[in-house]
Design an enzyme around this catalytic site. Structure first.
Site, short mmCIF file in Angstrom:
data_model
loop_
_atom_site.label_atom_id
_atom_site.label_comp_id
_atom_site.label_asym_id
_atom_site.label_seq_id
_atom_site.Cartn_x
_atom_site.Cartn_y
_atom_site.Cartn_z
N PHE A 151 76.62 5.39 107.75
CA PHE A 151 75.66 4.69 107.33
C PHE A 151 75.13 3.07 107.46
O PHE A 151 74.02 2.97 107.14
CB PHE A 151 75.66 5.05 105.51
N ASP A 157 77.66 12.55 111.00
CA ASP A 157 77.88 12.18 112.27
C ASP A 157 76.81 10.79 112.53
O ASP A 157 76.20 10.43 111.78
CB ASP A 157 77.46 13.14 113.63
N TYR A 198 74.29 7.82 113.58
CA TYR A 198 72.82 7.68 113.84
C TYR A 198 72.66 8.01 115.11
O TYR A 198 73.45 7.53 116.09
CB TYR A 198 72.42 6.22 113.42
N HIS A 250 73.30 13.92 98.47
CA HIS A 250 73.26 13.17 99.65
C HIS A 250 72.12 12.11 99.33
O HIS A 250 71.06 12.61 98.70
CB HIS A 250 73.12 14.01 100.92
#
Length: 224
Positions: free
Chosen positions: A78, A65, A67, A187
């Site tokens: 990102f 989801d 920021y 991740h």
């Protein structure tokens, strides 16, 4: 009704935008906006699709989801707005990029250039409440973005799917077309990056696959 300002995506997803679950999602978002600050801005919710239309997708990077802090999210996973400090995950992505392709660390964390080069930067949940990560989980976005991945899976022209972390890897079941190439990794967050994110050469492997399939490689250099 919400509209995607990308011709092919809007056509392909028109039916989805009219389904009861999506109309309920829109109603929920309207209520949220009346009570909370939500990110990204309304006009940026579909930015990933609008910058990388269906036929232009060469690679997909899947995030969870947006920021959840002010001035960070602008519709691409990102990525952050110009002038915003790199979040830790993005910093690690840039470290890996530097190691893989010897590209100097960029001055900006805005990844729009990647999007315009054919990288669909897709969060699977497209909105979030300020300072409350995953606050819009389970409201319908996952159904919608699963459909996006399913539509890409149907495409004949090869696509590279870059899956970082268990959440992104959970979408692997939607990618069944043998034409496509899946690159998996840990991740890039500081909690897990040193357990297998670094050194996997995601960017060069992606480009090599595209070259092998006579597709122009992606220019990953954000400094140009």
């Amino acid at each position: 009704m919400m509209k995607i300002n990308a011709t092919k995506w809007n056509t392909l997803l028109q039916e989805e935008l009219e389904k009861p679950y999506f109309l309920a999602l829109v109603e929920y978002l309207t209520e949220e906006q009346n009570s909370y600050q939500i990110f990204p801005k309304y006009e940026n919710i579909f930015k990933a699709l609008e910058l990388t239309d269906y036929d232009d997708v060469k690679a997909v990077i899947i995030g969870q989801d947006p920021y959840h802090q002010i001035n960070q999210s602008h519709g691409l996973c990102f990525s952050v707005e110009e002038g915003i400090k790199f979040p830790p995950s993005l910093k690690n992505i840039f470290k890996e990029l530097q190691d893989d392709l010897q590209i100097a660390l960029p001055k900006s964390g805005n990844l729009e250039k990647w999007a315009k080069s054919g990288v669909l930067l897709l969060n699977t949940i497209l909105t979030v409440r300020e300072n409350e990560p995953n606050s819009h989980q389970g409201k319908g976005w996952e159904i919608f973005t699963n459909q996006i991945i399913t539509l890409l899976n149907k495409r004949e022209q090869p696509i590279v799917f870059i899956l970082w972390g268990n959440y992104a890897k959970s979408k692997k079941k939607l990618i069944t077309n043998q034409n496509h190439f899946i690159i998996e990794g840990v991740h890039p967050s500081p909690l897990s990056a040193y357990q297998g994110f670094f050194g996997k050469k995601y960017f060069s492997r992606c480009n090599q696959f595209l070259i092998d399939n006579k597709i122009e490689p992606i220019d990953w250099d954000l400094n140009k």
